[in-house]
Design an enzyme around this catalytic site. Structure first.
Site, PDB file in Angstrom:
ATOM      1  N   ASP A  10      49.959  62.083 -13.735  1.00  0.00           N
ATOM      2  CA  ASP A  10      50.102  63.027 -12.638  1.00  0.00           C
ATOM      3  C   ASP A  10      49.411  62.381 -11.441  1.00  0.00           C
ATOM      4  O   ASP A  10      48.544  61.518 -11.603  1.00  0.00           O
ATOM      5  CB  ASP A  10      49.449  64.360 -13.019  1.00  0.00           C
ATOM      6  CG  ASP A  10      49.526  65.380 -11.914  1.00  0.00           C
ATOM      7  OD1 ASP A  10      50.602  65.494 -11.280  1.00  0.00           O
ATOM      8  OD2 ASP A  10      48.519  66.056 -11.660  1.00  0.00           O
ATOM      9  N   LEU A  11      49.755  62.814 -10.243  1.00  0.00           N
ATOM     10  CA  LEU A  11      49.195  62.180  -9.043  1.00  0.00           C
ATOM     11  C   LEU A  11      48.002  62.961  -8.484  1.00  0.00           C
ATOM     12  O   LEU A  11      46.867  62.478  -8.466  1.00  0.00           O
ATOM     13  CB  LEU A  11      50.306  62.050  -7.989  1.00  0.00           C
ATOM     14  CG  LEU A  11      49.945  61.349  -6.680  1.00  0.00           C
ATOM     15  CD1 LEU A  11      49.468  59.930  -6.922  1.00  0.00           C
ATOM     16  CD2 LEU A  11      51.165  61.353  -5.744  1.00  0.00           C
ATOM     17  N   ASP A  12      48.273  64.183  -8.059  1.00  0.00           N
ATOM     18  CA  ASP A  12      47.240  64.999  -7.420  1.00  0.00           C
ATOM     19  C   ASP A  12      46.123  65.348  -8.405  1.00  0.00           C
ATOM     20  O   ASP A  12      46.371  65.940  -9.446  1.00  0.00           O
ATOM     21  CB  ASP A  12      47.839  66.303  -6.875  1.00  0.00           C
ATOM     22  CG  ASP A  12      48.902  66.062  -5.811  1.00  0.00           C
ATOM     23  OD1 ASP A  12      49.055  64.902  -5.404  1.00  0.00           O
ATOM     24  OD2 ASP A  12      49.571  67.023  -5.394  1.00  0.00           O
ATOM     25  N   THR A  18      44.158  64.630  -3.472  1.00  0.00           N
ATOM     26  CA  THR A  18      44.982  65.404  -2.539  1.00  0.00           C
ATOM     27  C   THR A  18      44.870  66.901  -2.789  1.00  0.00           C
ATOM     28  O   THR A  18      45.346  67.695  -1.991  1.00  0.00           O
ATOM     29  CB  THR A  18      46.466  64.997  -2.650  1.00  0.00           C
ATOM     30  OG1 THR A  18      46.820  64.993  -4.033  1.00  0.00           O
ATOM     31  CG2 THR A  18      46.696  63.621  -2.069  1.00  0.00           C
ATOM     32  N   LYS A  46      47.589  74.632  -9.577  1.00  0.00           N
ATOM     33  CA  LYS A  46      47.584  73.238 -10.010  1.00  0.00           C
ATOM     34  C   LYS A  46      48.766  72.931 -10.922  1.00  0.00           C
ATOM     35  O   LYS A  46      49.005  73.635 -11.893  1.00  0.00           O
ATOM     36  CB  LYS A  46      46.279  72.910 -10.741  1.00  0.00           C
ATOM     37  CG  LYS A  46      45.104  72.660  -9.816  1.00  0.00           C
ATOM     38  CD  LYS A  46      43.913  72.128 -10.593  1.00  0.00           C
ATOM     39  CE  LYS A  46      42.763  71.762  -9.677  1.00  0.00           C
ATOM     40  NZ  LYS A  46      41.607  71.277 -10.443  1.00  0.00           N
ATOM     41  N   SER A 115      55.000  63.330 -11.115  1.00  0.00           N
ATOM     42  CA  SER A 115      54.393  64.326 -10.223  1.00  0.00           C
ATOM     43  C   SER A 115      55.407  65.345  -9.727  1.00  0.00           C
ATOM     44  O   SER A 115      56.562  65.003  -9.453  1.00  0.00           O
ATOM     45  CB  SER A 115      53.769  63.615  -9.015  1.00  0.00           C
ATOM     46  OG  SER A 115      53.367  64.542  -8.030  1.00  0.00           O
ATOM     47  N   ALA A 116      54.957  66.587  -9.578  1.00  0.00           N
ATOM     48  CA  ALA A 116      55.812  67.641  -9.019  1.00  0.00           C
ATOM     49  C   ALA A 116      55.955  67.488  -7.510  1.00  0.00           C
ATOM     50  O   ALA A 116      56.828  68.093  -6.894  1.00  0.00           O
ATOM     51  CB  ALA A 116      55.218  69.016  -9.338  1.00  0.00           C
ATOM     52  N   LYS A 146      56.824  71.570 -14.023  1.00  0.00           N
ATOM     53  CA  LYS A 146      55.948  71.702 -15.181  1.00  0.00           C
ATOM     54  C   LYS A 146      55.580  73.181 -15.333  1.00  0.00           C
ATOM     55  O   LYS A 146      55.427  73.872 -14.332  1.00  0.00           O
ATOM     56  CB  LYS A 146      54.668  70.882 -14.971  1.00  0.00           C
ATOM     57  CG  LYS A 146      54.905  69.388 -14.754  1.00  0.00           C
ATOM     58  CD  LYS A 146      53.615  68.711 -14.263  1.00  0.00           C
ATOM     59  CE  LYS A 146      53.881  67.283 -13.843  1.00  0.00           C
ATOM     60  NZ  LYS A 146      52.693  66.627 -13.268  1.00  0.00           N
ATOM     61  N   GLU A 170      46.688  64.174 -17.155  1.00  0.00           N
ATOM     62  CA  GLU A 170      46.912  65.384 -16.360  1.00  0.00           C
ATOM     63  C   GLU A 170      45.622  66.129 -16.077  1.00  0.00           C
ATOM     64  O   GLU A 170      44.679  66.078 -16.857  1.00  0.00           O
ATOM     65  CB  GLU A 170      47.853  66.337 -17.128  1.00  0.00           C
ATOM     66  CG  GLU A 170      49.315  66.232 -16.763  1.00  0.00           C
ATOM     67  CD  GLU A 170      49.651  66.892 -15.436  1.00  0.00           C
ATOM     68  OE1 GLU A 170      48.752  67.512 -14.834  1.00  0.00           O
ATOM     69  OE2 GLU A 170      50.808  66.786 -15.013  1.00  0.00           O
ATOM     70  N   ASP A 171      45.600  66.861 -14.940  1.00  0.00           N
ATOM     71  CA  ASP A 171      44.435  67.687 -14.626  1.00  0.00           C
ATOM     72  C   ASP A 171      44.764  69.171 -14.634  1.00  0.00           C
ATOM     73  O   ASP A 171      43.923  69.991 -14.270  1.00  0.00           O
ATOM     74  CB  ASP A 171      43.849  67.311 -13.259  1.00  0.00           C
ATOM     75  CG  ASP A 171      44.716  67.767 -12.088  1.00  0.00           C
ATOM     76  OD1 ASP A 171      45.973  67.780 -12.243  1.00  0.00           O
ATOM     77  OD2 ASP A 171      44.166  68.118 -11.032  1.00  0.00           O
TER      78      ASP A 171
END
Length: 218
Positions: A10-12, A18, A46, A115-116, A146, A170-171
């Site tokens: 995941d990115l954020d 971000t 999130k 990422s979404a 997701k 993932e966070d």
């Protein structure tokens, strides 16, 4: 577990910081609409899509708007968010992320972003992360948010790696569930209280190496 051949990120909140910009932009929107939006409220946003995030925000504010009004608000929030991320640079890559990505590459493990965010390429380019990835699946390439597993299944397909050989980082709870539904193992980045469904939870990628990853999933 079967041999780990790919890591999907995941990115954020996992690779870059971000999340704070999402929160600021959503909070500004809530302020305009006349209600309070807290950091605790923001936890519910999130890992979910912009449209779902807006619905949660409006639910918190007790507002019921039509689709046209929602579309305007979502665009307004995104424009504000894009202003913030357009000024990002490599200093906002989270601690440990680069070292772990390089470790994966050196060990022959494929890596992808799942990422979404529809703004993922802006973030990746501004922070200089784009060249690290063998595949990038973002919100412009997916139709389901997701916890639907689509983004990770597309990532595995793009890498040419079976889901069983992939590990997701993932966070968000929704992301951990998406990984499970994709048939992939997962590592939670953050708190065990919220990410307990992951096979391994660490505070950040500072704690990760390929050696530890293989040990955890041996």
């Amino acid at each position: 577990m079967t041999e780990i051949k790919a890591c999907l990120f995941d990115l954020d909140g996992v690779l870059v910081d971000t999340a704070k910009y999402h929160y600021i932009a959503w909070k500004e929107l809530a302020d305009r609409l006349g209600f309070e939006f807290t950091e605790k409220d923001n936890e519910r946003l999130k890992g979910v899509s912009r449209a779902v995030s807006l619905n949660i925000l409006l639910e918190i504010g007790g507002l019921n708007l039509d689709d046209a009004e929602k579309a305007k608000l979502a665009e307004s929030k995104n424009n504000r968010y894009v202003e913030y991320i357009s000024a990002m640079n490599s200093s906002e890559i989270l601690p440990g992320a680069l070292a772990f990505l390089e470790d994966c590459r050196n060990q022959g493990i494929k890596i992808a972003v799942g990422s979404a965010s529809k703004n993922a390429m802006t973030i990746l380019n501004n922070t200089g992360l784009t060249p690290y990835f063998d595949a990038i699946i973002d919100g412009t390439k997916t139709s389901a948010a997701k916890p639907d597993p689509e983004v990770f299944l597309l990532g595995a397909e793009a890498l040419g790696i079976p889901p069983v050989n992939c590990v997701v980082f993932e966070d968000a709870e929704a992301g951990i569930e998406a990984a499970s539904r994709a048939g992939m193992a997962s590592v939670g980045i953050g708190s065990p209280e919220t990410l307990g469904a992951a096979a391994l939870v660490v505070p950040s990628l500072m704690e990760m190496s390929v050696a530890r990853l293989k040990e955890a999933f041996a």
